[in-house]
Write a protein that holds these residues in place. Structure first.
Motif, PDB file in Angstrom:
ATOM      1  N   LYS A 103     -39.676  53.978  29.332  1.00  0.00           N
ATOM      2  CA  LYS A 103     -39.618  54.173  30.785  1.00  0.00           C
ATOM      3  C   LYS A 103     -40.754  53.426  31.500  1.00  0.00           C
ATOM      4  N   PRO A 104     -42.014  53.495  30.998  1.00  0.00           N
ATOM      5  CA  PRO A 104     -43.065  52.715  31.676  1.00  0.00           C
ATOM      6  C   PRO A 104     -42.774  51.218  31.681  1.00  0.00           C
ATOM      7  N   LEU A 105     -42.168  50.705  30.609  1.00  0.00           N
ATOM      8  CA  LEU A 105     -41.843  49.273  30.564  1.00  0.00           C
ATOM      9  C   LEU A 105     -40.786  48.925  31.606  1.00  0.00           C
ATOM     10  N   ILE A 106     -39.754  49.796  31.712  1.00  0.00           N
ATOM     11  CA  ILE A 106     -38.693  49.579  32.707  1.00  0.00           C
ATOM     12  C   ILE A 106     -39.267  49.608  34.120  1.00  0.00           C
ATOM     13  N   ASP A 107     -40.117  50.618  34.386  1.00  0.00           N
ATOM     14  CA  ASP A 107     -40.715  50.739  35.716  1.00  0.00           C
ATOM     15  C   ASP A 107     -41.564  49.509  36.040  1.00  0.00           C
ATOM     16  N   SER A 108     -42.281  48.997  35.040  1.00  0.00           N
ATOM     17  CA  SER A 108     -43.123  47.820  35.263  1.00  0.00           C
ATOM     18  C   SER A 108     -42.280  46.620  35.685  1.00  0.00           C
ATOM     19  N   ILE A 109     -41.152  46.404  34.998  1.00  0.00           N
ATOM     20  CA  ILE A 109     -40.283  45.266  35.332  1.00  0.00           C
ATOM     21  C   ILE A 109     -39.669  45.444  36.719  1.00  0.00           C
ATOM     22  N   LEU A 110     -39.190  46.662  37.022  1.00  0.00           N
ATOM     23  CA  LEU A 110     -38.558  46.906  38.322  1.00  0.00           C
ATOM     24  C   LEU A 110     -39.560  46.849  39.472  1.00  0.00           C
ATOM     25  N   SER A 111     -40.858  46.961  39.122  1.00  0.00           N
ATOM     26  CA  SER A 111     -41.885  46.872  40.154  1.00  0.00           C
ATOM     27  C   SER A 111     -42.270  45.433  40.452  1.00  0.00           C
ATOM     28  N   GLY A 112     -41.648  44.501  39.742  1.00  0.00           N
ATOM     29  CA  GLY A 112     -41.892  43.091  40.023  1.00  0.00           C
ATOM     30  C   GLY A 112     -42.815  42.411  39.048  1.00  0.00           C
ATOM     31  N   ASN A 113     -43.207  43.084  37.981  1.00  0.00           N
ATOM     32  CA  ASN A 113     -44.094  42.472  36.989  1.00  0.00           C
ATOM     33  C   ASN A 113     -43.317  41.491  36.109  1.00  0.00           C
ATOM     34  N   GLU A 114     -44.070  40.635  35.409  1.00  0.00           N
ATOM     35  CA  GLU A 114     -43.454  39.612  34.591  1.00  0.00           C
ATOM     36  C   GLU A 114     -42.759  40.208  33.382  1.00  0.00           C
ATOM     37  N   ALA A 115     -41.883  39.409  32.775  1.00  0.00           N
ATOM     38  CA  ALA A 115     -41.184  39.838  31.562  1.00  0.00           C
ATOM     39  C   ALA A 115     -42.198  40.079  30.437  1.00  0.00           C
ATOM     40  N   ASN A 116     -41.854  40.973  29.526  1.00  0.00           N
ATOM     41  CA  ASN A 116     -42.763  41.270  28.430  1.00  0.00           C
ATOM     42  C   ASN A 116     -42.079  40.994  27.091  1.00  0.00           C
ATOM     43  N   LEU A 117     -42.890  40.890  26.055  1.00  0.00           N
ATOM     44  CA  LEU A 117     -42.386  40.694  24.696  1.00  0.00           C
ATOM     45  C   LEU A 117     -43.151  41.627  23.769  1.00  0.00           C
ATOM     46  N   THR A 118     -42.420  42.435  23.033  1.00  0.00           N
ATOM     47  CA  THR A 118     -43.023  43.375  22.070  1.00  0.00           C
ATOM     48  C   THR A 118     -42.425  43.104  20.707  1.00  0.00           C
ATOM     49  N   GLU A 119     -43.289  42.993  19.706  1.00  0.00           N
ATOM     50  CA  GLU A 119     -42.828  42.645  18.367  1.00  0.00           C
ATOM     51  C   GLU A 119     -43.038  43.797  17.396  1.00  0.00           C
ATOM     52  N   ASP A 120     -42.019  44.078  16.602  1.00  0.00           N
ATOM     53  CA  ASP A 120     -42.063  45.021  15.471  1.00  0.00           C
ATOM     54  C   ASP A 120     -42.630  46.376  15.879  1.00  0.00           C
ATOM     55  N   GLN A 121     -42.114  46.929  17.011  1.00  0.00           N
ATOM     56  CA  GLN A 121     -42.570  48.244  17.456  1.00  0.00           C
ATOM     57  C   GLN A 121     -41.678  49.335  16.878  1.00  0.00           C
ATOM     58  N   LEU A 122     -42.307  50.427  16.445  1.00  0.00           N
ATOM     59  CA  LEU A 122     -41.562  51.580  15.929  1.00  0.00           C
ATOM     60  C   LEU A 122     -41.043  52.401  17.099  1.00  0.00           C
ATOM     61  N   LEU A 123     -39.693  52.465  17.225  1.00  0.00           N
ATOM     62  CA  LEU A 123     -39.051  53.274  18.255  1.00  0.00           C
ATOM     63  C   LEU A 123     -37.947  54.079  17.584  1.00  0.00           C
ATOM     64  N   PRO A 124     -38.229  55.309  17.111  1.00  0.00           N
ATOM     65  CA  PRO A 124     -37.199  56.108  16.431  1.00  0.00           C
ATOM     66  C   PRO A 124     -36.042  56.397  17.381  1.00  0.00           C
ATOM     67  N   ILE A 125     -34.794  56.253  16.870  1.00  0.00           N
ATOM     68  CA  ILE A 125     -33.623  56.555  17.683  1.00  0.00           C
ATOM     69  C   ILE A 125     -32.669  57.423  16.899  1.00  0.00           C
ATOM     70  N   TYR A 126     -31.829  58.127  17.651  1.00  0.00           N
ATOM     71  CA  TYR A 126     -30.827  58.978  17.018  1.00  0.00           C
ATOM     72  C   TYR A 126     -29.593  58.137  16.680  1.00  0.00           C
ATOM     73  N   ARG A 127     -29.277  58.068  15.405  1.00  0.00           N
ATOM     74  CA  ARG A 127     -28.073  57.373  14.952  1.00  0.00           C
ATOM     75  C   ARG A 127     -27.725  57.866  13.557  1.00  0.00           C
ATOM     76  N   ASN A 128     -26.500  57.635  13.159  1.00  0.00           N
ATOM     77  CA  ASN A 128     -26.022  58.080  11.839  1.00  0.00           C
ATOM     78  C   ASN A 128     -26.259  59.572  11.644  1.00  0.00           C
ATOM     79  N   GLY A 129     -26.157  60.320  12.746  1.00  0.00           N
ATOM     80  CA  GLY A 129     -26.251  61.773  12.667  1.00  0.00           C
ATOM     81  C   GLY A 129     -27.672  62.306  12.567  1.00  0.00           C
ATOM     82  N   LYS A 130     -28.714  61.466  12.756  1.00  0.00           N
ATOM     83  CA  LYS A 130     -30.093  61.924  12.644  1.00  0.00           C
ATOM     84  C   LYS A 130     -31.001  60.930  13.355  1.00  0.00           C
ATOM     85  N   VAL A 131     -32.276  61.343  13.548  1.00  0.00           N
ATOM     86  CA  VAL A 131     -33.262  60.450  14.143  1.00  0.00           C
ATOM     87  C   VAL A 131     -33.851  59.591  13.031  1.00  0.00           C
TER      88      VAL A 131
END
Length: 820
Positions: A103-131
């Protein structure tokens, strides 16, 4: 009549694979962005780019951050997860597990800031019936609408989980190799194609005294004995030329300046294209062995002396000729005359009958090529003349010819009668110990020399309610209270390392789930040489003694502590609060009253002369003054609660609560609040403080009521012992009045359960709910003044519950807290 345009005919939606089909099939009229034919061109263009790209892409669009993605992104969502429900949905509804990250990244872009690049970040997501733990490399950039305003966030991404896992596995493999390499007593090295060493293990560093940095490269040139150097280089070169392994004995100089013989083995290593890359090998210290061989080669008599000195019996048997040779000691042990010719059957005849079958089987197995020729067995022999028993340990090996036929079976016998007798005595001693341990009413346990517990008497199993298998699998620490486990391990390890006695007080969990204090002590048992062979320990219940000792200590310190703490506390607080109260009641409120007075005059006389903007500013000024007035009053209330002497009165909670309900009659009617009172108790309280507590909690429930349902507040109380409540802060043998106040309002996130009692703490926006953030701090202070405890449990959109525990007898609570 105007015909509605079919989604499938829209130019930006053709093809697009599975996601193109899903976008065309979805009823977009129910979403905040409406039907596709009404979408702005910027959105259409972006979706067209996404659907026709083979690279994973995602789009957040509009104020609600509606979600779009393409087929290439689809595999990252897995199965039984967000797909296809996230399409056209609000991002916050489906990315809850990582919303705080993105959410902070989205808000930063919508506020007019430059594009960003993030490499190999751990972002757990829910899939295959589990996180699942998922790693991403991604870029966020803005998508502008026709007016040039950032209206969406364009995401290009790729999942790098496999890469990260591969890197971790490679690192783990590297760590395992280095750990294994450093633990082996052999020298291990790796060299490049120029014979420069790139890795030496710990054994080399320990022997040479070099650091790792000093050892790499060609430093080995100066370590090899000058007489062996050229021979080593030639062997190394021939190995590379013939693409074969090598073995060579060379002398290496140690950190003490002396040379020792080493057997080095290794071989060249090639890449997949068969290009020579380097060399890998190892070196084993054979100095003692080589010197022994040298001595043996020069003196057969010395070898025989070793045999005699070690009191060994030797044998040599040829299975082909059936010829059996042995030394005089073997004949003596087997009761044979020196001049007798001995065969294998004669020797076996002197073996105790109980062991003869086992010995024959072991010999027969040793003579089989598939067994490897190893022979190792303990058995009893009986002198046929004296019938004296002797326990021996026989070790040997078999040599085989090219046809895999045994032609030589040779070995030695060692008299282990004393060792066997000693082991028998040890077993008898262990049996006596265990018999004694079983009869003792305390816990008894033993551990090996490394500190591994290997025996518990029945008292341990009876106390804990655990079976032997449960302790073996999950460890004995499971019965130790979690607050003492770390210190327990630390002290036990120190005793194992130093050999000092172990002495520690800790709590053990009983089979009924309750903990009792134990005094555990262990003493090392040493052999004749003073070396530790095992540990014997006991654990004694000291719960009653500990409580008694604490109570005695409390009697001595109680008055002194009370006087010192109360005097210091009251002196400091009185000075601070008196000054604060004066400033709040006079210096702060006097100018505030003037502001409010002049504001009232302007409203009465000059309001119509103000512009619309001026009226808005004036209204804001009045609201700010009103909020400041409420803040000052709340601060004064907080200071009075904090500075009040404790005078307890036995009062009915029902009466107190009804007085507060009467005071809040208008607020309750305005929001149509229903209050349900269960049967309430009489307890010892400070009446005006408790009335303030109830007022603040009810006001809080009214303020944060939900607009979706009729507000409901429930109040109940009951008196029970501390052990009957699920609260570790309560004293088990003291009575508490438990007061529960719950509502069905907007609630709060569970992690803020403790934070809401901090002064000036607000969990909701000021624009949505007015307040100073002091109300619940006053509630907490009132509970503290009553020596009680308060907890808050919230569930978003469902409500909040406040649990209050007030001791029935405050004096007892004070005494026991000091004693414990």
């Amino acid at each position: 009549m105007k015909t509605k345009k079919n989604h499938s005919t829209l130019e930006f939606l053709p093809q697009g694979g599975e996601m193109g089909d899903l976008i065309r099939a979805k009823n977009w009229s129910k979403t905040s962005i409406g039907n596709p034919e009404d979408w702005p061109q910027s959105l259409r263009t972006t979706i067209s780019i996404i659907l026709n790209s083979k690279f994973p892409m995602f789009l957040f669009w509009g104020p609600e951050l509606i979600c779009f993605y393409n087929d290439a992104y689809r595999p990252s969502l897995g199965k039984e997860g967000k797909h296809p429900y996230i399409l056209g949905s609000k991002a916050e509804d489906y990315w809850k597990e990582i919303w705080q990250d993105i959410k902070p990244l989205i808000d930063s872009i919508l506020s007019g800031n430059e594009a960003n690049l993030t490499e190999d970040q751990l972002l757990p997501i829910y899939r295959n019936g589990k996180v699942e733990d998922v790693y991403w490399t991604y870029s966020y950039s803005a998508v502008h609408d026709e007016s040039g305003k950032p209206m969406g966030v364009f995401v290009t991404c790729t999942e790098t989980t496999k890469k990260i896992m591969a890197i971790k596995q490679l690192q783990e493999s590297e760590d395992r190799f280095r750990t294994l390499s450093d633990q082996t007593p052999m020298m291990v090295f790796m060299a490049n194609k120029d014979a420069e060493v790139t890795y030496w293990n710990k054994s080399w560093l320990d022997y040479t005294g070099q650091t790792f940095e000093q050892a790499i490269g060609r430093s080995w040139d100066k370590i090899v004995h000058p007489n062996d150097y050229q021979r080593l280089l030639e062997t190394y070169s021939i190995s590379i030329e013939k693409r074969s392994n090598y073995t060579i004995e060379v002398r290496m100089k140690g950190k003490d300046g002396k040379y020792r013989w080493f057997l080095f083995s290794g071989g060249p290593h090639y890449l997949e294209n068969q290009q020579y890359e380097g060399n890998v090998g190892s070196g084993m210290d054979i100095h003692d062995h080589k010197e022994a061989l040298y001595e043996l080669k020069n003196s057969k008599n010395e070898f025989q002396f070793v045999i005699e000195a070690a009191k060994l019996a030797t044998f040599n048997y040829n299975p082909i000729t059936n010829k059996f040779l042995c030394n005089e000691r073997l004949k003596d042990w087997f009761g044979l005359k020196s001049k007798d010719n001995v065969d294998l059957s004669t020797a076996i005849a002197s073996v105790a009958k109980k062991d003869q079958k086992r010995v024959k089987k072991a010999i027969q197995k040793s003579l089989e090529f598939s067994s490897g020729g190893s022979y190792d067995i303990d058995y009893t022999i009986i002198d046929p003349n004296t019938l004296q028993e002797r326990m021996v340990r026989a070790k040997g090996s078999t040599l085989f010819n090219k046809d895999k036929v045994a032609y030589r079976f040779t070995g030695i016998l060692i008299d282990v009668s004393k060792e066997s007798l000693a082991n028998k005595k040890i077993k008898e001693s262990e049996q006596r110990f265990k018999l004694l341990a079983k009869s003792l009413p305390i816990m008894v346990w033993t551990a090996d020399v490394n500190g591994n517990l290997n025996y518990f008497n029945k008292v341990v199993y009876k106390y804990s309610g655990l079976q032997q298998g449960e302790i073996d699998n999950d460890g004995w620490l499971q019965i130790v209270h979690k607050n003492e486990r770390e210190e327990n391990i630390k002290k036990w390890k120190n005793s194992i390392d130093t050999g000092n006695d172990f002495l520690f007080e800790h709590r053990f969990k009983r089979n009924d789930g309750k903990y009792r204090w134990q005094l555990s002590r262990a003493t090392p048992q040493r052999n004749e040489e003073g070396k530790i062979t095992m540990w014997v320990g006991t654990s004694t219940d000291i719960q009653d003694q500990k409580l008694f000792a604490k109570r005695l200590e409390k009697q001595v310190k109680k008055r002194t502590l009370e006087l010192e703490q109360n005097n210091t506390y009251l002196e400091n607080m009185n000075k601070e609060l008196q000054a604060f109260a004066y400033i709040s009641s006079h210096d702060l409120q006097e100018p505030l009253r003037k502001i409010q007075t002049f504001a009232s005059r302007i409203v009465s006389n000059e309001y119509d002369n103000l512009s619309d903007r001026g009226k808005d500013w004036f209204r804001r000024m009045q609201n700010a003054a009103q909020r400041m007035q409420v803040l000052i009053e709340d601060l004064l209330t907080y200071s009075r609660v904090n500075n009040t002497e404790i005078h307890l009165e036995n009062r009915d909670l029902t009466a107190i609560i009804n007085e507060v309900i009467e005071d809040l009659e208008e607020e309750l009617k305005e929001k149509n609040v229903k209050i349900e009172l269960a049967q309430l108790n009489k307890i010892n309280i400070i009446p005006f403080q408790f009335r303030q507590l109830i007022n603040n909690l009810l006001t809080n429930a009214i303020k944060f009521s939900s607009t979706d349902r009729k507000p409901l507040i429930k109040i109940s109380s009951k008196i029970k012992y501390g052990r009957d409540f699920e609260n570790e802060k309560l004293i088990a043998n003291n009575e508490y009045c438990y007061i529960c106040i719950s509502d069905n309002g907007i609630g709060f996130e569970p992690q803020y359960g403790n934070k809401i009692f901090e002064i000036f703490q607000r969990l909701h926006n000021r624009g949505d709910y007015e307040g100073t953030g002091i109300g619940l701090a006053i509630v907490k202070k009132v509970v503290d003044n009553h020596k009680g405890f308060i907890t808050a449990i919230g569930t978003p959109k469902k409500g909040a519950t406040f649990n209050i525990y007030i001791p029935v007898n405050t004096e007892n609570i004070l005494g026991l807290k000091e004693a414990l």
